[in-house]
Design a protein around this motif. Structure first.
Motif, PDB file in Angstrom:
ATOM      1  N   TYR A   1     -49.709 -36.920 -34.143  1.00 24.92           N
ATOM      2  CA  TYR A   1     -50.248 -35.637 -33.697  1.00 24.92           C
ATOM      3  C   TYR A   1     -50.817 -34.814 -34.851  1.00 24.92           C
ATOM      4  O   TYR A   1     -51.791 -34.078 -34.677  1.00 24.92           O
ATOM      5  CB  TYR A   1     -49.161 -34.838 -32.971  1.00 24.92           C
ATOM      6  N   PHE A   2     -50.216 -34.934 -36.035  1.00 28.07           N
ATOM      7  CA  PHE A   2     -50.727 -34.198 -37.185  1.00 28.07           C
ATOM      8  C   PHE A   2     -52.168 -34.588 -37.481  1.00 28.07           C
ATOM      9  O   PHE A   2     -53.038 -33.732 -37.694  1.00 28.07           O
ATOM     10  CB  PHE A   2     -49.856 -34.460 -38.416  1.00 28.07           C
TER      11      PHE A   2
ATOM     12  N   LEU B   1     -51.961 -27.295 -34.091  1.00 26.37           N
ATOM     13  CA  LEU B   1     -50.834 -28.088 -33.606  1.00 26.37           C
ATOM     14  C   LEU B   1     -49.823 -27.126 -32.983  1.00 26.37           C
ATOM     15  O   LEU B   1     -49.300 -26.232 -33.654  1.00 26.37           O
ATOM     16  CB  LEU B   1     -50.188 -28.864 -34.753  1.00 26.37           C
TER      17      LEU B   1
ATOM     18  N   VAL C   1     -54.333 -28.021 -40.811  1.00 34.12           N
ATOM     19  CA  VAL C   1     -53.850 -27.722 -39.456  1.00 34.12           C
ATOM     20  C   VAL C   1     -53.301 -26.301 -39.402  1.00 34.12           C
ATOM     21  O   VAL C   1     -52.674 -25.827 -40.350  1.00 34.12           O
ATOM     22  CB  VAL C   1     -52.741 -28.724 -39.035  1.00 34.12           C
TER      23      VAL C   1
ATOM     24  N   ALA D   1     -54.653 -33.479 -34.889  1.00 37.22           N
ATOM     25  CA  ALA D   1     -54.901 -32.030 -34.906  1.00 37.22           C
ATOM     26  C   ALA D   1     -55.657 -31.582 -36.150  1.00 37.22           C
ATOM     27  O   ALA D   1     -55.844 -30.375 -36.348  1.00 37.22           O
ATOM     28  CB  ALA D   1     -53.580 -31.271 -34.810  1.00 37.22           C
TER      29      ALA D   1
ATOM     30  N   TYR E   1     -50.615 -23.897 -37.325  1.00 33.57           N
ATOM     31  CA  TYR E   1     -49.389 -24.173 -36.593  1.00 33.57           C
ATOM     32  C   TYR E   1     -48.990 -23.015 -35.692  1.00 33.57           C
ATOM     33  O   TYR E   1     -48.967 -21.855 -36.103  1.00 33.57           O
ATOM     34  CB  TYR E   1     -48.243 -24.475 -37.573  1.00 33.57           C
TER      35      TYR E   1
ATOM     36  N   ILE F   1     -53.572 -29.640 -30.119  1.00 33.44           N
ATOM     37  CA  ILE F   1     -52.647 -30.726 -29.785  1.00 33.44           C
ATOM     38  C   ILE F   1     -51.280 -30.129 -29.495  1.00 33.44           C
ATOM     39  O   ILE F   1     -50.677 -29.468 -30.347  1.00 33.44           O
ATOM     40  CB  ILE F   1     -52.533 -31.748 -30.942  1.00 33.44           C
TER      41      ILE F   1
END
Length: 365
Positions: free
Chosen positions: A99-100, A108, A146, A103, A148, A65
């Motif tokens: 979005y979190f 993300l 997620v 993802a 990052y 994402i």
């Protein structure tokens, strides 16, 4: 898998030492869940490497994402990241995942992370460290898993020193840092990039392959490319769209670049027959942008000479900067049929800046 195979698999173009070193690092860190900070000038291809990291990770089957932190208005960013509950604010007519949550179990990608407001940085840090967040209007937390990846074209260390970016978030994101050098520092990659973009253009438009002369390549290799790979791609595609004989020569590209780093074009260029409406629309947009840049450059030159360049200019011929800016925004919005992302890209500003200018000039959203 060796470096060349990895580059082919993930559409990474270039064979300079700088690119090969970056790819080697990407291959090493991709399988882990470690956070990666990618930095470099605009247009160097940061998202390409973010996508490669995700696709080479154990999360490849899950979503990547991408969030442009500089493109979302500040008042909406928290809701976009963390989602919201129905009725939590005016316009929240239904529950919405952020979005979190989208993802979860994936990656993300936080692009333009330096543009994130300070208040949102606090909530982002908490979400990263605790692996949980609370949607706007929610009463319970949502847990996520997620990985990052962040990117920026700014020096985050300087942003931290200037109190514009949180130090704790900076250290949390920079577990591994990747610097993507500008194109002018890796000229060995330019020829390969040109051929790649020409082949891509031919395939996408279902036309025969293009040729590019040695003189044209020499010109492109010796150009400074202030817009980096993005500018190179646009230049190659524009040249390909305009040449009638599928040969990119010196004249095909010399009219599109100049030593000052600005793109220029002859406003009286003929339109070749057989172009699609999309090609023609793209050409019109490019011409509008080039003419706007030229007008701004001429205005700066006039101001720089303190008005001495031509004392015969009438006062009523001089327009205020804000008037020109407003007019440019109106024309760009009309050209893109109101598409804010395309308008911002056309004007060379972030979407957040565009929204602020629209509000400042009281233009309709």
């Amino acid at each position: 898998m060796n470096i060349d195979e990895f580059k082919r698999l993930h559409s990474i173009v270039g064979n300079s030492k700088e690119i090969n070193d970056i790819v080697a690092t990407v291959m090493q860190v991709a399988p882990s869940d470690i956070s990666v900070l990618i930095y470099g000038e605009s247009g160097v291809g940061k998202e390409v490497f973010a996508r490669a990291i995700h696709q080479a990770s154990k999360r490849a089957s899950k979503p990547l994402i991408s969030v442009n932190c500089g493109a979302i208005p500040e008042g909406l960013l928290e809701s976009e990241l963390f989602g919201h509950k129905k009725g939590s604010f005016t316009g929240a007519i239904d529950n919405r995942k952020g979005y979190f949550e989208l993802a979860d179990n994936g990656t993300l990608f936080l692009d333009e992370i330096a543009e994130m407001p300070h208040t949102t940085q606090v909530k982002l840090l908490r979400a990263i460290e605790l692996k949980e967040f609370m949607a706007v209007g929610a009463e319970t937390v949502t847990r996520v898993d997620v990985r990052y990846i962040a990117a920026t074209n700014k020096d985050l260390q300087s942003e931290v020193a200037g109190k514009r970016f949180r130090q704790d978030l900076f250290f949390r994101l920079k577990a591994v840092s990747l610097y993507i050098p500008p194109l002018r520092q890796r000229k060995d990659d330019i020829e390969e990039l040109c051929l790649y973009f020409l082949n891509e253009f031919s395939y996408r438009n279902n036309v025969k392959a293009f040729e590019i002369t040695h003189e044209a390549l020499e010109l492109l290799i010796n150009y400074s490319w202030p817009g980096n790979i993005r500018e190179l791609k646009n230049t190659i595609e524009t040249a390909a769209a305009l040449v009638p004989n599928f040969v990119i020569d010196y004249n095909s590209v010399s009219s599109l670049i100049n030593p000052a780093g600005a793109v220029s074009v002859n406003r009286n260029l003929p339109v070749s027959l057989g172009k699609t409406p999309g090609d023609l629309d793209r050409e019109l947009i490019l011409r509008a942008l080039f003419e706007l840049k030229r007008d701004i450059i001429e205005l700066k030159e006039l101001v720089g000479h303190g008005g001495n360049k031509d004392r015969n200019v009438r006062v009523d011929e001089i327009r205020k900067i804000d008037e020109l800016e407003k007019e440019a925004i109106i024309k760009a919005l009309a050209r893109t049929n109101g598409n804010k992302r395309s308008t911002a890209r056309l004007l060379g500003i972030s979407e957040r800046t565009l929204y602020r200018k629209i509000k400042e000039y009281d233009l309709p959203l």
